[in-house]
Write a protein that holds these residues in place. Structure first.
Motif, PDB file in Angstrom:
ATOM      1  N   GLY A  54     -71.653  54.837  23.231  1.00  0.00           N
ATOM      2  CA  GLY A  54     -71.427  53.462  23.679  1.00  0.00           C
ATOM      3  C   GLY A  54     -72.750  52.738  23.832  1.00  0.00           C
ATOM      4  N   THR A  55     -72.871  51.586  23.207  1.00  0.00           N
ATOM      5  CA  THR A  55     -74.132  50.840  23.251  1.00  0.00           C
ATOM      6  C   THR A  55     -73.955  49.480  23.906  1.00  0.00           C
ATOM      7  N   GLY A  56     -73.121  49.433  24.926  1.00  0.00           N
ATOM      8  CA  GLY A  56     -72.990  48.216  25.714  1.00  0.00           C
ATOM      9  C   GLY A  56     -74.183  48.066  26.635  1.00  0.00           C
ATOM     10  N   HIS A  57     -74.042  47.259  27.657  1.00  0.00           N
ATOM     11  CA  HIS A  57     -75.161  47.001  28.575  1.00  0.00           C
ATOM     12  C   HIS A  57     -75.698  48.272  29.216  1.00  0.00           C
ATOM     13  N   VAL A  58     -74.845  49.164  29.610  1.00  0.00           N
ATOM     14  CA  VAL A  58     -75.294  50.401  30.257  1.00  0.00           C
ATOM     15  C   VAL A  58     -75.840  51.378  29.225  1.00  0.00           C
ATOM     16  N   GLY A  59     -75.096  51.621  28.151  1.00  0.00           N
ATOM     17  CA  GLY A  59     -75.489  52.628  27.175  1.00  0.00           C
ATOM     18  C   GLY A  59     -76.773  52.307  26.447  1.00  0.00           C
ATOM     19  N   LEU A  60     -76.922  51.078  25.985  1.00  0.00           N
ATOM     20  CA  LEU A  60     -78.129  50.720  25.247  1.00  0.00           C
ATOM     21  C   LEU A  60     -79.356  50.759  26.141  1.00  0.00           C
ATOM     22  N   VAL A  61     -79.263  50.198  27.327  1.00  0.00           N
ATOM     23  CA  VAL A  61     -80.404  50.212  28.243  1.00  0.00           C
ATOM     24  C   VAL A  61     -80.777  51.651  28.599  1.00  0.00           C
ATOM     25  N   THR A  62     -79.781  52.489  28.859  1.00  0.00           N
ATOM     26  CA  THR A  62     -80.044  53.895  29.170  1.00  0.00           C
ATOM     27  C   THR A  62     -80.719  54.589  27.992  1.00  0.00           C
ATOM     28  N   GLY A  63     -80.191  54.391  26.788  1.00  0.00           N
ATOM     29  CA  GLY A  63     -80.766  55.026  25.604  1.00  0.00           C
ATOM     30  C   GLY A  63     -82.200  54.610  25.355  1.00  0.00           C
ATOM     31  N   VAL A  64     -82.475  53.329  25.439  1.00  0.00           N
ATOM     32  CA  VAL A  64     -83.835  52.833  25.215  1.00  0.00           C
ATOM     33  C   VAL A  64     -84.777  53.378  26.286  1.00  0.00           C
ATOM     34  N   THR A  65     -84.334  53.412  27.519  1.00  0.00           N
ATOM     35  CA  THR A  65     -85.165  53.926  28.608  1.00  0.00           C
ATOM     36  C   THR A  65     -85.472  55.407  28.425  1.00  0.00           C
ATOM     37  N   LEU A  66     -84.467  56.195  28.036  1.00  0.00           N
ATOM     38  CA  LEU A  66     -84.698  57.625  27.806  1.00  0.00           C
ATOM     39  C   LEU A  66     -85.655  57.851  26.636  1.00  0.00           C
ATOM     40  N   ALA A  67     -85.554  57.040  25.602  1.00  0.00           N
ATOM     41  CA  ALA A  67     -86.497  57.134  24.488  1.00  0.00           C
ATOM     42  C   ALA A  67     -87.902  56.775  24.951  1.00  0.00           C
ATOM     43  N   GLU A  68     -88.004  55.772  25.788  1.00  0.00           N
ATOM     44  CA  GLU A  68     -89.306  55.319  26.291  1.00  0.00           C
ATOM     45  C   GLU A  68     -90.028  56.410  27.073  1.00  0.00           C
ATOM     46  N   ILE A  69     -89.288  57.265  27.770  1.00  0.00           N
ATOM     47  CA  ILE A  69     -89.944  58.336  28.538  1.00  0.00           C
ATOM     48  C   ILE A  69     -90.105  59.621  27.722  1.00  0.00           C
ATOM     49  N   GLY A  70     -89.802  59.548  26.423  1.00  0.00           N
ATOM     50  CA  GLY A  70     -90.150  60.647  25.538  1.00  0.00           C
ATOM     51  C   GLY A  70     -89.031  61.454  24.926  1.00  0.00           C
ATOM     52  N   HIS A  71     -87.798  61.136  25.220  1.00  0.00           N
ATOM     53  CA  HIS A  71     -86.685  61.881  24.646  1.00  0.00           C
ATOM     54  C   HIS A  71     -86.330  61.345  23.256  1.00  0.00           C
ATOM     55  N   GLN A  72     -85.719  62.205  22.457  1.00  0.00           N
ATOM     56  CA  GLN A  72     -85.173  61.822  21.158  1.00  0.00           C
ATOM     57  C   GLN A  72     -83.748  61.357  21.417  1.00  0.00           C
ATOM     58  N   VAL A  73     -83.435  60.099  21.127  1.00  0.00           N
ATOM     59  CA  VAL A  73     -82.149  59.519  21.514  1.00  0.00           C
ATOM     60  C   VAL A  73     -81.402  58.972  20.298  1.00  0.00           C
ATOM     61  N   VAL A  74     -80.135  59.354  20.209  1.00  0.00           N
ATOM     62  CA  VAL A  74     -79.223  58.780  19.228  1.00  0.00           C
ATOM     63  C   VAL A  74     -78.179  57.996  20.009  1.00  0.00           C
ATOM     64  N   CYS A  75     -78.023  56.729  19.677  1.00  0.00           N
ATOM     65  CA  CYS A  75     -77.003  55.897  20.302  1.00  0.00           C
ATOM     66  C   CYS A  75     -75.850  55.734  19.311  1.00  0.00           C
ATOM     67  N   TYR A  76     -74.660  56.044  19.761  1.00  0.00           N
ATOM     68  CA  TYR A  76     -73.458  55.994  18.923  1.00  0.00           C
ATOM     69  C   TYR A  76     -72.519  54.909  19.423  1.00  0.00           C
ATOM     70  N   ASP A  77     -71.945  54.168  18.482  1.00  0.00           N
ATOM     71  CA  ASP A  77     -70.931  53.176  18.817  1.00  0.00           C
ATOM     72  C   ASP A  77     -70.053  52.949  17.595  1.00  0.00           C
ATOM     73  N   ILE A  78     -68.817  52.528  17.808  1.00  0.00           N
ATOM     74  CA  ILE A  78     -67.913  52.255  16.693  1.00  0.00           C
ATOM     75  C   ILE A  78     -68.106  50.851  16.127  1.00  0.00           C
ATOM     76  N   ASN A  79     -68.829  49.998  16.837  1.00  0.00           N
ATOM     77  CA  ASN A  79     -69.068  48.626  16.381  1.00  0.00           C
ATOM     78  C   ASN A  79     -70.210  48.618  15.360  1.00  0.00           C
ATOM     79  N   GLU A  80     -69.848  48.646  14.086  1.00  0.00           N
ATOM     80  CA  GLU A  80     -70.852  48.746  13.034  1.00  0.00           C
ATOM     81  C   GLU A  80     -71.753  47.524  12.950  1.00  0.00           C
TER      82      GLU A  80
END
Length: 81
Positions: free
Chosen positions: A8-34
């Motif tokens: 899910g890449t809504g307000h919570v998912g996208l912000v969480t994913g970007v933040t986790l990537a920023e602190i060094g994790h490898q992040v894949v964000c998945y969503d059905i909205n192409e």
């Protein structure tokens, strides 16, 4: 560093994913909205959040952040989802 999938890449998912990537994790964000996935792959956030667009682009360029609408690709290497 962990391989993390965000579902899910809504307000919570996208912000969480970007933040986790920023602190060094490898992040894949998945969503059905192409359409949103295409925007994010191009470094464009589908909504406004302060500094999000800059961090999204930065982590895409670093290879820490990826986007997909394919659930198999999203989860294949996930240690945490």
């Amino acid at each position: 560093m962990k391989n993390i999938t965000i579902v899910g890449t809504g307000h919570v998912g996208l912000v969480t994913g970007v933040t986790l990537a920023e602190i060094g994790h490898q992040v894949v964000c998945y969503d059905i909205n192409e359409n949103d996935i295409a925007l994010m792959k191009a470094g464009i956030s589908p909504f406004y959040e302060p500094e999000l667009a800059d961090l999204l682009k930065k982590n895409l360029n670093k290879g820490q952040l990826f986007f997909t609408s394919d659930p198999k690709l999203a989860l294949v290497d996930a240690e945490i989802s």
